[in-house]
Design a protein around this motif. Structure first.
Motif, PDB file in Angstrom:
ATOM      1  N   GLN A   1     -28.722 -37.609   1.329  1.00 15.24           N
ATOM      2  CA  GLN A   1     -30.079 -37.518   0.905  1.00 15.24           C
ATOM      3  C   GLN A   1     -30.361 -38.916   0.132  1.00 15.24           C
ATOM      4  O   GLN A   1     -31.376 -39.785   0.288  1.00 15.24           O
TER       5      GLN A   1
ATOM      6  N   ALA B   1     -30.911 -41.376   3.266  1.00 12.70           N
ATOM      7  CA  ALA B   1     -32.505 -41.099   3.608  1.00 12.70           C
ATOM      8  C   ALA B   1     -33.348 -42.073   2.608  1.00 12.70           C
ATOM      9  O   ALA B   1     -34.405 -42.510   3.243  1.00 12.70           O
ATOM     10  N   ALA B   2     -33.345 -41.913   1.362  1.00  6.41           N
ATOM     11  CA  ALA B   2     -34.090 -42.513   0.433  1.00  6.41           C
ATOM     12  C   ALA B   2     -33.986 -44.075   0.699  1.00  6.41           C
ATOM     13  O   ALA B   2     -35.070 -44.922   0.372  1.00  6.41           O
ATOM     14  N   LYS B   3     -32.692 -44.678   0.700  1.00  8.58           N
ATOM     15  CA  LYS B   3     -32.809 -45.768   0.954  1.00  8.58           C
ATOM     16  C   LYS B   3     -32.963 -46.543   2.160  1.00  8.58           C
ATOM     17  O   LYS B   3     -33.876 -47.654   2.105  1.00  8.58           O
ATOM     18  N   GLU B   4     -33.251 -45.522   3.311  1.00  6.47           N
ATOM     19  CA  GLU B   4     -33.631 -46.249   4.702  1.00  6.47           C
ATOM     20  C   GLU B   4     -35.182 -46.153   4.486  1.00  6.47           C
ATOM     21  O   GLU B   4     -36.171 -46.878   5.144  1.00  6.47           O
ATOM     22  N   ARG B   5     -35.840 -45.210   3.788  1.00  4.21           N
ATOM     23  CA  ARG B   5     -37.206 -45.194   3.357  1.00  4.21           C
ATOM     24  C   ARG B   5     -37.808 -46.584   2.508  1.00  4.21           C
ATOM     25  O   ARG B   5     -38.512 -47.000   2.940  1.00  4.21           O
ATOM     26  N   HIS B   6     -36.798 -46.892   1.599  1.00  3.80           N
ATOM     27  CA  HIS B   6     -37.000 -47.936   0.631  1.00  3.80           C
ATOM     28  C   HIS B   6     -36.967 -49.178   1.610  1.00  3.80           C
ATOM     29  O   HIS B   6     -37.930 -50.023   1.606  1.00  3.80           O
ATOM     30  N   CYS B   7     -35.992 -49.144   2.547  1.00  3.43           N
ATOM     31  CA  CYS B   7     -35.718 -50.460   3.231  1.00  3.43           C
ATOM     32  C   CYS B   7     -37.042 -50.625   4.245  1.00  3.43           C
ATOM     33  O   CYS B   7     -37.507 -51.627   4.530  1.00  3.43           O
ATOM     34  N   GLY B   8     -37.561 -49.495   4.939  1.00  5.77           N
ATOM     35  CA  GLY B   8     -38.755 -49.571   5.828  1.00  5.77           C
ATOM     36  C   GLY B   8     -39.876 -50.051   5.014  1.00  5.77           C
ATOM     37  O   GLY B   8     -40.886 -50.845   5.525  1.00  5.77           O
ATOM     38  N   GLU B   9     -39.947 -49.701   3.569  1.00  7.98           N
ATOM     39  CA  GLU B   9     -41.217 -50.268   3.079  1.00  7.98           C
ATOM     40  C   GLU B   9     -41.297 -51.475   2.632  1.00  7.98           C
ATOM     41  O   GLU B   9     -42.232 -52.088   2.810  1.00  7.98           O
TER      42      GLU B   9
ATOM     43  N   LYS C   1     -39.707 -53.764   4.470  1.00  7.32           N
ATOM     44  CA  LYS C   1     -39.885 -54.671   5.502  1.00  7.32           C
ATOM     45  C   LYS C   1     -41.395 -54.393   6.087  1.00  7.32           C
ATOM     46  O   LYS C   1     -41.883 -55.605   6.274  1.00  7.32           O
ATOM     47  N   ARG C   2     -42.075 -53.438   5.803  1.00 13.01           N
ATOM     48  CA  ARG C   2     -43.574 -53.239   5.952  1.00 13.01           C
ATOM     49  C   ARG C   2     -44.210 -54.513   5.254  1.00 13.01           C
ATOM     50  O   ARG C   2     -45.093 -55.017   5.494  1.00 13.01           O
TER      51      ARG C   2
END
Length: 191
Positions: free
Chosen positions: A70, A73-81, A83-84
């Motif tokens: 979990q 997954a939260a870290k990957e979402r944050h990383c994606g945000e 980068k965006r």
């Protein structure tokens, strides 16, 4: 047979196995626990207490794994945000990964050895082609100086002069300004 009076342990390694003895005999939990010595586990000779301890530890580890998934997954979402927001696209990440991978490959011993081998092969090929070129040049020179080639060259020259010479004479007569009585045009060019 009453199901409430039976000992049903769903975590038992013997779950689903029917024992030939005492399959239909009800068990009183309090008296059975006091009378029977601690049973040995079917797995690796563990006692029931050791088995329960290991099961408890396994449950904790599985819970930690779930928590870590979990968090990841939260870290990957944050990383994606992030980068965006920075305007980085997946293509930029791919380019960066490829550049790093190519740099790593170039630094490897296998790449260096292959590059060295190909360089040596290229030098040897270049030297061989140079030798072939000089040999061919010398052979063509020798052939051109031979009596057979000179005889052939003379014959070709004679035929050429006859063909070209007769054509020039006929063309000159047709287009000659003096043959038709006209004055030749003057060349006023500076050169």
């Amino acid at each position: 047979m009453e199901s409430a009076s039976q000992d049903i342990n769903l975590n038992s390694p013997n779950k689903g196995l029917l024992l030939d003895t005492m399959t239909d005999v009800p068990v009183d939990n309090a008296s059975a626990a006091a009378a029977a010595p601690p049973r040995a586990s079917a797995y690796n000779g563990l006692t029931e207490a050791e088995e329960e301890e290991l099961k408890s530890e396994l449950a904790k580890v599985e819970e930690e794994i779930g928590t870590l998934r979990q968090v990841l997954a939260a870290k990957e979402r944050h990383c994606g945000e992030l980068k965006r927001k920075l305007g980085l696209t997946p293509l930029d990440g791919l380019k960066q990964n490829l550049t790093k991978s190519w740099h790593d490959v170039q630094g490897s011993n296998a790449y260096k050895k292959t590059q060295e081998t190909l360089s040596q092969a290229g030098q040897k090929t270049s030297a061989a082609l140079s030798n072939v070129g000089s040999v061919l040049s010398r052979k063509f020179g020798d052939m051109r100086n031979s009596a057979t080639f000179k005889s052939f060259e003379d014959r070709v020259g004679t035929i050429k002069s006859k063909v070209v010479g007769s054509r020039e004479n006929s063309v000159d007569e047709l287009h000659s300004p003096t043959a038709s009585g006209e004055k030749p045009p003057q060349d006023n060019a500076a050169f």
